[in-house]
Design a protein around this motif. Structure first.
Motif, short mmCIF file in Angstrom:
data_model
loop_
_atom_site.label_atom_id
_atom_site.label_comp_id
_atom_site.label_asym_id
_atom_site.label_seq_id
_atom_site.Cartn_x
_atom_site.Cartn_y
_atom_site.Cartn_z
N SER A 146 0.83 -1.22 0.00
CA SER A 146 0.00 0.00 0.00
C SER A 146 0.86 1.26 0.00
O SER A 146 0.49 2.27 -0.60
CB SER A 146 -0.93 -0.01 1.22
OG SER A 146 -0.18 -0.13 2.42
N HIS A 165 -5.17 1.22 -3.55
CA HIS A 165 -5.75 0.43 -2.45
C HIS A 165 -4.64 -0.20 -1.63
O HIS A 165 -3.50 -0.31 -2.08
CB HIS A 165 -6.65 -0.69 -2.99
CG HIS A 165 -7.93 -0.24 -3.59
ND1 HIS A 165 -9.07 0.03 -2.85
CD2 HIS A 165 -8.27 0.01 -4.88
CE1 HIS A 165 -10.04 0.40 -3.66
NE2 HIS A 165 -9.58 0.40 -4.90
N ALA A 166 -5.01 -0.62 -0.43
CA ALA A 166 -4.17 -1.55 0.31
C ALA A 166 -4.58 -2.94 -0.19
O ALA A 166 -5.40 -3.63 0.42
CB ALA A 166 -4.39 -1.41 1.81
N TRP A 167 -4.02 -3.33 -1.33
CA TRP A 167 -4.53 -4.48 -2.08
C TRP A 167 -4.59 -5.76 -1.26
O TRP A 167 -5.52 -6.56 -1.43
CB TRP A 167 -3.64 -4.69 -3.31
CG TRP A 167 -3.62 -3.50 -4.22
CD1 TRP A 167 -2.66 -2.53 -4.28
CD2 TRP A 167 -4.62 -3.13 -5.17
NE1 TRP A 167 -3.00 -1.58 -5.22
CE2 TRP A 167 -4.19 -1.92 -5.78
CE3 TRP A 167 -5.82 -3.70 -5.58
CZ2 TRP A 167 -4.93 -1.28 -6.77
CZ3 TRP A 167 -6.57 -3.07 -6.57
CH2 TRP A 167 -6.12 -1.88 -7.16
N GLY A 169 -4.65 -5.78 2.08
CA GLY A 169 -5.22 -5.50 3.40
C GLY A 169 -6.69 -5.16 3.39
O GLY A 169 -7.25 -4.83 4.44
N GLU A 170 -7.33 -5.20 2.23
CA GLU A 170 -8.76 -4.92 2.14
C GLU A 170 -9.50 -6.18 1.70
O GLU A 170 -9.07 -6.87 0.77
CB GLU A 170 -9.03 -3.78 1.14
CG GLU A 170 -8.39 -2.46 1.53
CD GLU A 170 -8.66 -1.37 0.51
OE1 GLU A 170 -9.54 -1.58 -0.36
OE2 GLU A 170 -7.99 -0.33 0.57
N SER A 171 -10.61 -6.45 2.36
CA SER A 171 -11.35 -7.68 2.06
C SER A 171 -11.90 -7.68 0.63
O SER A 171 -12.10 -8.74 0.04
CB SER A 171 -12.50 -7.86 3.05
OG SER A 171 -13.37 -6.73 3.02
N GLY A 172 -12.13 -6.51 0.07
CA GLY A 172 -12.68 -6.45 -1.28
C GLY A 172 -11.65 -6.66 -2.37
O GLY A 172 -12.01 -6.89 -3.54
N THR A 173 -10.37 -6.57 -2.05
CA THR A 173 -9.33 -6.68 -3.08
C THR A 173 -8.35 -7.83 -2.83
O THR A 173 -7.59 -8.17 -3.74
CB THR A 173 -8.52 -5.37 -3.17
OG1 THR A 173 -7.93 -5.09 -1.88
CG2 THR A 173 -9.41 -4.20 -3.58
N SER A 174 -8.34 -8.41 -1.65
CA SER A 174 -7.32 -9.42 -1.32
C SER A 174 -7.44 -10.65 -2.22
O SER A 174 -6.42 -11.18 -2.71
CB SER A 174 -7.42 -9.82 0.14
OG SER A 174 -8.71 -10.36 0.43
N THR A 254 -1.40 -12.87 2.12
CA THR A 254 -2.52 -12.31 2.89
C THR A 254 -2.74 -13.00 4.23
O THR A 254 -3.46 -12.46 5.07
CB THR A 254 -3.82 -12.42 2.08
OG1 THR A 254 -4.14 -13.81 1.89
CG2 THR A 254 -3.68 -11.74 0.73
N SER A 261 -11.31 -13.43 4.05
CA SER A 261 -11.67 -13.03 2.69
C SER A 261 -10.81 -13.70 1.62
O SER A 261 -11.20 -13.73 0.45
CB SER A 261 -11.55 -11.51 2.54
OG SER A 261 -10.23 -11.07 2.82
#
Length: 311
Positions: A146, A165-167, A169-174, A254, A261
């Motif tokens: 990030s 993004h925090a690629w 560290g975010e549930s939508g992008t991990s 991750t 996620s």
């Protein structure tokens, strides 16, 4: 023909086989270390896992028979069901990746006319194979970082700061980060499998195709693609098995998070065994995963066989 005559006919065949084995017995002696290693590190643990899947076992002092309780727990485990969904998403993404770009690259390299150039290009695609997988994963940790990560820096450079993004560290992008890992997915074993299949096609077939007026697309669709169907099936099987067993990639990138996620079945099995000391339950998870992989691979085999029959 009587039963006695049948048995008499079978005995010479058996004796003939035993004589053949005895004649080359020295060659079989060289296989003993191979089977010893397989038995110790592959089949032995498998037998233990099957046995311990029926026990409440922590790997040390707790070892209590519980029957099918572990398997019943697997069926009601929401975390395990969620990890299967993630594994299926990763598998679908990996199939889309490995059945397209590596195949296209192999076809392009195959049709390079200058022999010396073709050899150098092949070397460039093979080089990634000598880089340890752990090193590649750590590099992609830097890509997805990030702060000062390559991907975010490129987005900022082209004026797309809002897309950063925090690629990991975010549930939508991990999970998407795992799917897009190792882009453009060309260099590696799958490229070599496709290229080997193309190199195995007889030159006379290409000459006949050119005489029939085949264009580039027609040649690929009606000549090259059908003749490397076996390689495509092999790649599909390797990808499916590899993704359903995917462990080190989510572990390092991750950790299965944030939350669950990006949790995969193999990583969940590892957590239950070595974080929570639920060795018996982890063994049951492994058995369910093993049976699931066998079912999926058999289904893929049938799909390819039916397509070959209809084709």
């Amino acid at each position: 023909m009587s039963t006695a005559s049948l048995s008499e006919g079978a005995k010479p065949k058996k004796l003939g086989l035993l004589r053949k084995i005895w004649r080359v017995r020295q060659a079989y002696f060289f296989l003993i270390p191979v089977f010893a290693v397989l038995g110790t590190f592959k089949y032995g643990p498998l037998v233990v896992a099957v046995q311990k899947s029926f026990f409440d076992w922590n790997g040390a002092n707790v070892d209590r028979f519980v029957g099918f309780a572990n398997y019943a727990k697997v069926l009601h485990d929401a975390s395990f069901r969620g990890s299967i969904g993630h594994a299926l998403a990763l598998t679908a993404g990996a199939l889309a990746e490995t059945l397209t770009l590596p195949l296209l690259a192999a076809v392009l390299v195959f049709h390079i006319r200058r022999r010396r150039l073709a050899e150098w290009v092949r070397v460039l695609f093979i080089v990634p194979l000598i880089v340890p997988a752990l090193v590649v994963i750590k590099i992609w940790t830097w890509v997805y970082a990030s702060q000062n990560g390559i991907l975010n820096s490129l987005l900022e450079l082209v004026g797309l700061d809002g897309w950063t993004h925090a690629w990991l560290g975010e549930s939508g992008t991990s999970l998407w980060a795992l799917v897009l890992y190792n882009f453009p997915w060309i260099g590696g074993i799958y490229f070599l499998i496709y290229l080997a299949g193309l190199l195995n096609i007889k030159a006379e077939l290409f000459e006949s195709g050119s005489l029939d007026g085949m264009g580039v697309w027609q040649r690929f669709r009606y000549l090259e693609l059908p003749l490397i169907r076996g390689q495509i099936r092999l790649v599909a099987l390797l990808v499916v098995i590899g993704q359903l067993q995917n462990f080190e990639l989510p572990l390092i990138l991750t950790g299965g998070g944030p939350g669950e996620s990006s949790l995969t079945p193999a990583l969940y099995l590892y957590d239950r065994a070595f974080t929570y000391n639920e060795m018996g339950y982890a063994s049951a998870l492994g058995m369910v995963l093993c049976v699931g992989i066998l079912i999926v691979t058999q289904a893929i085999q049938k799909v390819f066989k039916s397509s070959e029959t209809s084709g």
